[in-house]
Design a protein around this motif. Structure first.
Motif, PDB file in Angstrom:
ATOM      1  N   ALA A 165       0.836  -1.206   0.000  1.00 32.82           N
ATOM      2  CA  ALA A 165       0.000   0.000   0.000  1.00 32.82           C
ATOM      3  C   ALA A 165       0.866   1.250   0.000  1.00 32.82           C
ATOM      4  CB  ALA A 165      -0.932  -0.004   1.207  1.00 32.82           C
ATOM      5  N   ARG A 166       1.952   1.237   0.775  1.00 35.94           N
ATOM      6  CA  ARG A 166       2.869   2.382   0.824  1.00 35.94           C
ATOM      7  C   ARG A 166       3.535   2.597  -0.530  1.00 35.94           C
ATOM      8  NH1 ARG A 166       8.214   3.963   2.477  1.00 35.94           N
ATOM      9  NH2 ARG A 166       8.971   1.835   2.230  1.00 35.94           N
ATOM     10  N   LEU A 167       3.952   1.517  -1.166  1.00 35.55           N
ATOM     11  CA  LEU A 167       4.582   1.611  -2.487  1.00 35.55           C
ATOM     12  C   LEU A 167       3.597   2.115  -3.544  1.00 35.55           C
ATOM     13  CD1 LEU A 167       6.601  -1.707  -2.351  1.00 35.55           C
ATOM     14  CD2 LEU A 167       7.576   0.588  -2.466  1.00 35.55           C
ATOM     15  N   GLU A 168       2.361   1.638  -3.478  1.00 32.12           N
ATOM     16  CA  GLU A 168       1.346   2.087  -4.437  1.00 32.12           C
ATOM     17  C   GLU A 168       1.040   3.565  -4.258  1.00 32.12           C
ATOM     18  OE1 GLU A 168      -1.726  -0.810  -3.686  1.00 32.12           O
ATOM     19  OE2 GLU A 168      -0.997  -2.100  -5.305  1.00 32.12           O
ATOM     20  N   GLU A 169       0.998   4.024  -3.017  1.00 29.92           N
ATOM     21  CA  GLU A 169       0.761   5.446  -2.749  1.00 29.92           C
ATOM     22  C   GLU A 169       1.912   6.300  -3.285  1.00 29.92           C
ATOM     23  OE1 GLU A 169       0.315   8.445   1.053  1.00 29.92           O
ATOM     24  OE2 GLU A 169      -0.248   6.356   1.319  1.00 29.92           O
ATOM     25  N   THR A 214       3.945   5.508  -5.695  1.00 35.24           N
ATOM     26  CA  THR A 214       3.883   5.436  -7.156  1.00 35.24           C
ATOM     27  C   THR A 214       2.840   6.412  -7.698  1.00 35.24           C
ATOM     28  OG1 THR A 214       4.560   3.119  -7.124  1.00 35.24           O
ATOM     29  CG2 THR A 214       3.443   3.887  -9.107  1.00 35.24           C
ATOM     30  N   ALA A 215       1.678   6.447  -7.066  1.00 35.09           N
ATOM     31  CA  ALA A 215       0.613   7.351  -7.510  1.00 35.09           C
ATOM     32  C   ALA A 215       1.043   8.813  -7.396  1.00 35.09           C
ATOM     33  CB  ALA A 215      -0.657   7.102  -6.700  1.00 35.09           C
ATOM     34  N   LYS A 216       1.728   9.157  -6.306  1.00 33.30           N
ATOM     35  CA  LYS A 216       2.194  10.534  -6.127  1.00 33.30           C
ATOM     36  C   LYS A 216       3.232  10.897  -7.180  1.00 33.30           C
ATOM     37  CE  LYS A 216       1.378  10.989  -1.173  1.00 33.30           C
ATOM     38  NZ  LYS A 216       1.991  11.108   0.154  1.00 33.30           N
ATOM     39  N   LYS A 217       4.152   9.990  -7.449  1.00 31.79           N
ATOM     40  CA  LYS A 217       5.183  10.260  -8.458  1.00 31.79           C
ATOM     41  C   LYS A 217       4.567  10.348  -9.854  1.00 31.79           C
ATOM     42  CE  LYS A 217       9.206   8.604  -6.055  1.00 31.79           C
ATOM     43  NZ  LYS A 217      10.370   9.408  -6.335  1.00 31.79           N
ATOM     44  N   ARG A 218       3.616   9.483 -10.122  1.00 26.93           N
ATOM     45  CA  ARG A 218       2.954   9.518 -11.432  1.00 26.93           C
ATOM     46  C   ARG A 218       2.203  10.840 -11.604  1.00 26.93           C
ATOM     47  NH1 ARG A 218       0.670   4.531 -11.582  1.00 26.93           N
ATOM     48  NH2 ARG A 218       2.446   3.758 -12.742  1.00 26.93           N
ATOM     49  N   ALA A 219       1.528  11.301 -10.553  1.00 23.77           N
ATOM     50  CA  ALA A 219       0.801  12.573 -10.621  1.00 23.77           C
ATOM     51  C   ALA A 219       1.772  13.735 -10.857  1.00 23.77           C
ATOM     52  CB  ALA A 219      -0.002  12.795  -9.350  1.00 23.77           C
ATOM     53  N   SER A 220       2.913  13.703 -10.173  1.00 19.15           N
ATOM     54  CA  SER A 220       3.918  14.761 -10.379  1.00 19.15           C
ATOM     55  C   SER A 220       4.456  14.739 -11.798  1.00 19.15           C
ATOM     56  CB  SER A 220       5.080  14.590  -9.395  1.00 19.15           C
ATOM     57  OG  SER A 220       4.655  14.812  -8.082  1.00 19.15           O
ATOM     58  N   ARG A 221       4.755  13.543 -12.290  1.00 23.39           N
ATOM     59  CA  ARG A 221       5.266  13.403 -13.653  1.00 23.39           C
ATOM     60  C   ARG A 221       4.231  13.887 -14.671  1.00 23.39           C
ATOM     61  NH1 ARG A 221       5.659   7.584 -15.562  1.00 23.39           N
ATOM     62  NH2 ARG A 221       3.460   8.037 -15.810  1.00 23.39           N
ATOM     63  N   ASP A 222       2.975  13.486 -14.477  1.00 19.34           N
ATOM     64  CA  ASP A 222       1.916  13.885 -15.403  1.00 19.34           C
ATOM     65  C   ASP A 222       1.710  15.398 -15.388  1.00 19.34           C
ATOM     66  OD1 ASP A 222       1.666  11.225 -16.030  1.00 19.34           O
ATOM     67  OD2 ASP A 222      -0.193  10.926 -14.879  1.00 19.34           O
ATOM     68  N   ALA A 223       1.791  16.001 -14.204  1.00 16.42           N
ATOM     69  CA  ALA A 223       1.652  17.457 -14.113  1.00 16.42           C
ATOM     70  C   ALA A 223       2.798  18.143 -14.844  1.00 16.42           C
ATOM     71  CB  ALA A 223       1.619  17.889 -12.648  1.00 16.42           C
ATOM     72  N   ALA A 224       4.002  17.661 -14.661  1.00 17.24           N
ATOM     73  CA  ALA A 224       5.159  18.243 -15.349  1.00 17.24           C
ATOM     74  C   ALA A 224       5.029  18.057 -16.853  1.00 17.24           C
ATOM     75  CB  ALA A 224       6.447  17.618 -14.844  1.00 17.24           C
ATOM     76  N   ASN A 225       4.609  16.887 -17.270  1.00 14.91           N
ATOM     77  CA  ASN A 225       4.437  16.638 -18.704  1.00 14.91           C
ATOM     78  C   ASN A 225       3.393  17.563 -19.320  1.00 14.91           C
ATOM     79  OD1 ASN A 225       6.381  14.625 -18.898  1.00 14.91           O
ATOM     80  ND2 ASN A 225       4.926  12.957 -18.607  1.00 14.91           N
ATOM     81  N   SER A 226       2.322  17.811 -18.594  1.00 14.07           N
ATOM     82  CA  SER A 226       1.265  18.678 -19.139  1.00 14.07           C
ATOM     83  C   SER A 226       1.752  20.118 -19.272  1.00 14.07           C
ATOM     84  CB  SER A 226       0.007  18.610 -18.279  1.00 14.07           C
ATOM     85  OG  SER A 226       0.220  19.246 -17.036  1.00 14.07           O
ATOM     86  N   ILE A 227       2.636  20.558 -18.401  1.00 12.05           N
ATOM     87  CA  ILE A 227       3.186  21.902 -18.485  1.00 12.05           C
ATOM     88  C   ILE A 227       4.141  22.031 -19.664  1.00 12.05           C
ATOM     89  CG2 ILE A 227       4.706  23.576 -17.353  1.00 12.05           C
ATOM     90  CD1 ILE A 227       3.458  22.620 -14.683  1.00 12.05           C
ATOM     91  N   PHE A 228       5.022  21.055 -19.804  1.00 11.80           N
ATOM     92  CA  PHE A 228       6.061  21.156 -20.817  1.00 11.80           C
ATOM     93  C   PHE A 228       5.593  20.751 -22.215  1.00 11.80           C
ATOM     94  CE2 PHE A 228       8.598  20.839 -16.901  1.00 11.80           C
ATOM     95  CZ  PHE A 228       9.276  22.037 -17.018  1.00 11.80           C
ATOM     96  N   LYS A 229       4.491  20.068 -22.329  1.00 15.66           N
ATOM     97  CA  LYS A 229       3.962  19.683 -23.630  1.00 15.66           C
ATOM     98  C   LYS A 229       3.059  20.753 -24.226  1.00 15.66           C
ATOM     99  CE  LYS A 229       4.341  14.718 -23.266  1.00 15.66           C
ATOM    100  NZ  LYS A 229       3.637  13.429 -23.324  1.00 15.66           N
ATOM    101  N   SER A 230       2.688  21.724 -23.404  1.00 16.10           N
ATOM    102  CA  SER A 230       1.762  22.767 -23.873  1.00 16.10           C
ATOM    103  C   SER A 230       2.432  23.725 -24.814  1.00 16.10           C
ATOM    104  CB  SER A 230       1.202  23.548 -22.684  1.00 16.10           C
ATOM    105  OG  SER A 230       0.448  22.688 -21.868  1.00 16.10           O
TER     106      SER A 230
END
Length: 63
Positions: free
Chosen positions: A41-45, A47-63
């Protein structure tokens, strides 16, 4: 309470992937399952936080 029981109750539960399980009691196996479920559960949490950070960064830099 004998000293041996007191020492056992204070030992931190740990598990090594692939270790021999034949010497562990049902109670010890159950404790390890709970430990590993908590860790999953700790690892999944994380992972989700890192994925959200990565996705947010990708959305900024892909715009």
């Amino acid at each position: 309470m004998p000293l041996e029981e007191d020492d056992r109750s204070r030992k931190k539960i740990s598990h090594e992937i692939g270790q021999d399980l034949s010497l562990l009691s049902v109670e010890e196996l159950t404790e390890r399952v709970a430990l590993l479920k908590t860790e999953i559960a700790r690892l999944e949490e994380a992972t989700a936080k890192k994925r959200a950070s990565r996705d947010a960064a990708n959305s900024i830099f892909k715009s």
